[in-house]
Design a protein around this motif. Structure first.
Motif, PDB file in Angstrom:
ATOM      1  N   UNK A 345       0.838  -1.203   0.000  1.00 35.15           N
ATOM      2  CA  UNK A 345       0.000   0.000   0.000  1.00 35.15           C
ATOM      3  C   UNK A 345       0.874   1.255   0.000  1.00 35.15           C
ATOM      4  N   UNK A 346       1.951   1.210   0.765  1.00 34.09           N
ATOM      5  CA  UNK A 346       2.827   2.374   0.863  1.00 34.09           C
ATOM      6  C   UNK A 346       3.409   2.749  -0.493  1.00 34.09           C
ATOM      7  N   UNK A 347       3.955   1.775  -1.203  1.00 37.21           N
ATOM      8  CA  UNK A 347       4.662   2.087  -2.442  1.00 37.21           C
ATOM      9  C   UNK A 347       3.700   2.516  -3.548  1.00 37.21           C
ATOM     10  N   UNK A 348       2.505   1.937  -3.603  1.00 37.29           N
ATOM     11  CA  UNK A 348       1.579   2.271  -4.681  1.00 37.29           C
ATOM     12  C   UNK A 348       0.673   3.453  -4.348  1.00 37.29           C
ATOM     13  N   UNK A 349       0.228   3.566  -3.106  1.00 35.46           N
ATOM     14  CA  UNK A 349      -0.753   4.586  -2.753  1.00 35.46           C
ATOM     15  C   UNK A 349      -0.153   5.867  -2.178  1.00 35.46           C
ATOM     16  N   UNK A 350       0.937   5.746  -1.437  1.00 37.17           N
ATOM     17  CA  UNK A 350       1.444   6.896  -0.696  1.00 37.17           C
ATOM     18  C   UNK A 350       2.664   7.539  -1.342  1.00 37.17           C
ATOM     19  N   UNK A 351       3.631   6.722  -1.772  1.00 40.89           N
ATOM     20  CA  UNK A 351       4.870   7.283  -2.320  1.00 40.89           C
ATOM     21  C   UNK A 351       4.604   8.192  -3.529  1.00 40.89           C
ATOM     22  N   UNK A 352       3.688   7.840  -4.456  1.00 36.87           N
ATOM     23  CA  UNK A 352       3.457   8.748  -5.592  1.00 36.87           C
ATOM     24  C   UNK A 352       2.990  10.145  -5.178  1.00 36.87           C
ATOM     25  N   UNK A 353       2.438  10.297  -3.996  1.00 39.12           N
ATOM     26  CA  UNK A 353       2.028  11.632  -3.557  1.00 39.12           C
ATOM     27  C   UNK A 353       3.219  12.583  -3.425  1.00 39.12           C
ATOM     28  N   UNK A 354       4.392  12.000  -3.209  1.00 40.67           N
ATOM     29  CA  UNK A 354       5.586  12.836  -3.093  1.00 40.67           C
ATOM     30  C   UNK A 354       5.854  13.604  -4.380  1.00 40.67           C
ATOM     31  N   UNK A 355       5.462  13.059  -5.525  1.00 35.34           N
ATOM     32  CA  UNK A 355       5.624  13.798  -6.779  1.00 35.34           C
ATOM     33  C   UNK A 355       4.851  15.107  -6.730  1.00 35.34           C
ATOM     34  N   UNK A 508      15.981 -12.054 -14.720  1.00 33.58           N
ATOM     35  CA  UNK A 508      14.801 -12.883 -14.487  1.00 33.58           C
ATOM     36  C   UNK A 508      14.493 -12.857 -12.991  1.00 33.58           C
ATOM     37  N   UNK A 509      13.221 -12.656 -12.654  1.00 34.53           N
ATOM     38  CA  UNK A 509      12.766 -12.687 -11.260  1.00 34.53           C
ATOM     39  C   UNK A 509      11.602 -13.656 -11.170  1.00 34.53           C
ATOM     40  N   UNK A 510      11.675 -14.564 -10.194  1.00 33.61           N
ATOM     41  CA  UNK A 510      10.596 -15.514  -9.946  1.00 33.61           C
ATOM     42  C   UNK A 510      10.122 -15.321  -8.506  1.00 33.61           C
ATOM     43  N   UNK A 511       8.825 -15.189  -8.313  1.00 29.79           N
ATOM     44  CA  UNK A 511       8.324 -15.026  -6.954  1.00 29.79           C
ATOM     45  C   UNK A 511       6.816 -15.098  -6.893  1.00 29.79           C
ATOM     46  N   UNK A 512       6.296 -15.282  -5.689  1.00 31.96           N
ATOM     47  CA  UNK A 512       4.847 -15.281  -5.497  1.00 31.96           C
ATOM     48  C   UNK A 512       4.282 -13.904  -5.824  1.00 31.96           C
ATOM     49  N   UNK A 513       3.062 -13.895  -6.339  1.00 37.23           N
ATOM     50  CA  UNK A 513       2.374 -12.633  -6.616  1.00 37.23           C
ATOM     51  C   UNK A 513       1.987 -12.001  -5.282  1.00 37.23           C
ATOM     52  N   UNK A 514       2.857 -11.143  -4.782  1.00 35.52           N
ATOM     53  CA  UNK A 514       2.688 -10.514  -3.478  1.00 35.52           C
ATOM     54  C   UNK A 514       3.278  -9.116  -3.558  1.00 35.52           C
ATOM     55  N   UNK A 515       3.311  -8.430  -2.410  1.00 33.81           N
ATOM     56  CA  UNK A 515       3.816  -7.057  -2.409  1.00 33.81           C
ATOM     57  C   UNK A 515       5.283  -6.986  -2.821  1.00 33.81           C
ATOM     58  N   UNK A 516       6.031  -8.098  -2.689  1.00 33.66           N
ATOM     59  CA  UNK A 516       7.439  -8.084  -3.097  1.00 33.66           C
ATOM     60  C   UNK A 516       7.584  -7.795  -4.584  1.00 33.66           C
ATOM     61  N   UNK A 517       6.597  -8.164  -5.382  1.00 30.43           N
ATOM     62  CA  UNK A 517       6.694  -7.916  -6.822  1.00 30.43           C
ATOM     63  C   UNK A 517       6.491  -6.452  -7.173  1.00 30.43           C
ATOM     64  N   UNK A 518       5.981  -5.651  -6.250  1.00 26.86           N
ATOM     65  CA  UNK A 518       5.806  -4.229  -6.549  1.00 26.86           C
ATOM     66  C   UNK A 518       7.149  -3.584  -6.839  1.00 26.86           C
ATOM     67  N   UNK A 519       8.215  -4.091  -6.206  1.00 25.46           N
ATOM     68  CA  UNK A 519       9.541  -3.530  -6.464  1.00 25.46           C
ATOM     69  C   UNK A 519      10.013  -3.776  -7.885  1.00 25.46           C
ATOM     70  N   UNK A 520       9.260  -4.564  -8.652  1.00 21.71           N
ATOM     71  CA  UNK A 520       9.610  -4.747 -10.064  1.00 21.71           C
ATOM     72  C   UNK A 520       9.436  -3.460 -10.861  1.00 21.71           C
TER      73      UNK A 520
END
Length: 593
Positions: A345-355, A508-520
């Protein structure tokens, strides 16, 4: 020894039409000829059977009178008969929904018996009656039974409902359900009255009714300043790719109309840390709740543990509880809110507000206000995004009044959850905003000396430390991939800069579809990402595709076999992926398919 023939004939003659008068005659008979010895025991059995029969016929007042007659002739167990009488009388009030009469009788019992065994045991019976009504979907009788039990017991101590809640918590939760139903029907004033009747029990303040507006609407009516940096626009529909070909998705596609990016400033606002609610006068400023699609959103401010206010949502208006305590702050920018401490939630919803807060239209000197308990990684991201050297103010979980408050939007319409009975809403994220966040962070890291030149890494993102959406045979998948040069990484053990460096350097990155993939969003263009997921076609496939591919990476979904568990939401179910499936996915990405 049997009771007298006169007694037996009288008991047998009692029916629904004559119970009250015959019981008076019975009382006179027992007073004139009090039974004793074996005759008394037999008489008590008949009175108990009579009381039971009268209760079965919903003649609760008459049943209470029969039990009271038993109490008068039984010197050994008077308490039992008084308790039976109390329960019968209360059942009568409850069946007829005579709540003031029931409350008056509770007060009488308390004054007569104090905090003795009769009130306590009667309260336990009321718990069972409340649970029965609750299971039948009868919220108001259930609340009243629990409330009567609370009053009779003198509080929560020593009592719990069948499902383990305290009485006050149970009453609060049922009231919220009732108030939500009334608010959804536009009956906000009735919801206020309902809340007022029990709020002292659950320790809540009074609620007010607020009209819901967006920041743009409130400013457009002359109540604030509003500057738009990027207008609303149409964004691309992401192309979701699955190993084995397309599948029919059953979620609701997110809107492709991205909201405008703005900074808005308002005077005299009341806010609630860990929540998205902003009150100004009789208005509630909240873009999500004011959005045309808000009907799909199950808005949860004030319901989840750790939040500090109660809010109930209905079309166009909301009910919000008045806080018991308020802190005052001169001015600040709102970087706090619902789930701000959760990384995705932080990376997608809050960080863009800094722009928006970095824009020259946003006044210098205003501090960034954040929730307490924020992970260190969140503060690292703020430092990288901030171009204005703003101070940071950490807000405790206490309602906070701002003399001036600056707002910026979430970059997409993103409900926390979808309303029950509706398909999961699959929000689509605007790639232009995420790309701007990516560029800003990469530039700052490079300027700080972080080496972003390395490429060629192959990464497996481990979820060993998580219990939800878990790849249960992770060790088997790791064993399958390691011979192909893959390294195991647990991102939560790295600093934010180290995470960006790792994602940026991966091919190549392999991982569960979770918040860790947001860093992609920090990947290089052309990076191949394999997202492992359970098989539900309701999952957030479009959303993951939109944010992963904002970097130019390409995303491939691999669906495993869902492992359902009791009490686990289907979206968070664990799953299994076979090694053969994983090998096929690896072949596909290495071949560029």
């Amino acid at each position: 020894m049997r009771p007298t023939a006169t007694f037996l004939n009288l008991v047998r003659s009692i029916d629904s039409g004559n119970a009250s008068t015959r019981l008076e005659t019975l009382a006179s008979l027992l007073t004139a000829e009090p039974p004793s010895g074996p005759r008394a025991a037999a008489t008590l059995r008949h009175l108990e059977a009579l009381g039971f029969r009268l209760e079965g016929g919903a003649q609760f007042g008459d049943a209470a009178r029969a039990y009271a007659l038993a109490a008068a002739i039984d010197p050994h167990d008077t308490q039992r008969w008084h308790q039976n009488a109390a329960v019968a009388r209360l059942r009568g009030f409850i069946e007829q929904e005579l709540w003031p009469d029931a409350a008056a009788y509770i007060a009488e019992l308390r004054s007569r018996d104090g905090a003795g065994a009769i009130p306590h045991e009667t309260a336990r019976t009321l718990l069972q009656l409340g649970w029965t009504h609750e299971c039948r979907g009868r919220a108001e009788p259930a609340v009243q039974c629990y409330r009567l039990a609370y009053d009779l017991n003198g509080g929560d101590t020593g009592l719990a409902t069948v499902d383990g809640d305290s009485l006050s918590r149970k009453i609060r939760n049922l009231r919220l359900l009732q108030m939500n139903a009334l608010a959804e029907a536009g009956r906000h004033e009735e919801a206020v009255v309902l809340h007022e009747s029990t709020r002292s029990i659950v320790g809540l303040g009074p609620v007010g009714i607020y009209g819901i507006v967006s920041a743009g609407q409130e400013a457009g009516e002359g109540h604030g300043r509003y500057h738009e940096m990027r207008p609303g626009r149409r964004i691309a529909d992401p192309a979701v790719t699955f190993l084995g070909g397309p599948i029919p998705l059953t979620s609701q596609p997110g809107t492709l109309d991205a909201p405008p990016q703005y900074v808005a400033l308002f005077k005299d606002c009341l806010t609630f840390p860990r929540s998205n609610v902003v009150l100004r006068g009789e208005r509630l400023i909240y873009d999500l709740a004011a959005h045309p699609l808000s009907g799909v959103a199950d808005i949860k401010d004030g319901v989840n543990p750790g939040q500090i206010m109660t809010a109930v949502w209905g079309p166009g208006r909301a009910l919000v509880e008045a806080p018991a305590a308020i802190n005052d702050i001169d001015a600040g920018l709102m970087l706090f809110g619902l789930q701000s401490r959760q990384y995705g939630h932080w990376l997608l919803e809050f960080v863009p507000r800094m722009l928006c807060f970095n824009d020259p239209a946003c006044p210098s000197g205003l501090p960034l206000c954040v929730d307490d308990g924020m992970p260190e990684s969140h503060h690292q991201i703020i430092a990288l995004m901030d171009t204005r050297n703003r101070p940071i103010v950490t807000l405790p979980p206490v309602a906070t009044r701002f003399r001036e408050l600056g707002l910026a939007p979430v970059p997409a319409f993103f409900p926390f959850d979808t309303r029950p009975g509706l398909p999961i809403y699959d929000a689509i994220w605007p790639q232009d905003i995420l790309a701007a966040v990516r560029d800003r962070i990469l530039q700052r890291l490079a300027a700080d000396g972080v080496d972003l030149r390395r490429t060629g890494r192959r990464i497996i993102l481990s979820r060993r430390g998580f219990t939800q959406r878990q790849l249960v045979n992770e060790a088997e998948i790791i064993e399958t991939l390691q011979p192909h040069g893959f390294e195991i990484v647990q991102p939560e053990h790295l600093t934010f800069a180290e995470q960006v460096q790792m994602y940026h350097g991966a091919d190549i990155i392999v991982g569960s579809a979770s918040s860790a993939l947001i860093n992609c969003i920090f990947c290089r263009p052309g990076t191949r990402v394999v997202a492992l997921a359970h098989e539900s076609p309701e999952f957030y496939f479009r959303g993951f595709t939109s944010f992963v591919e904002s970097s130019g990476a390409r995303l491939l979904f691999v669906r495993g076999t869902t492992l359902q568990a009791e009490g686990v939401h289907p979206m968070h179910a664990s799953y299994r992926v076979t090694p053969a499936t994983m090998r096929r996915a690896l072949e596909a990405v290495m071949a560029g398919r």
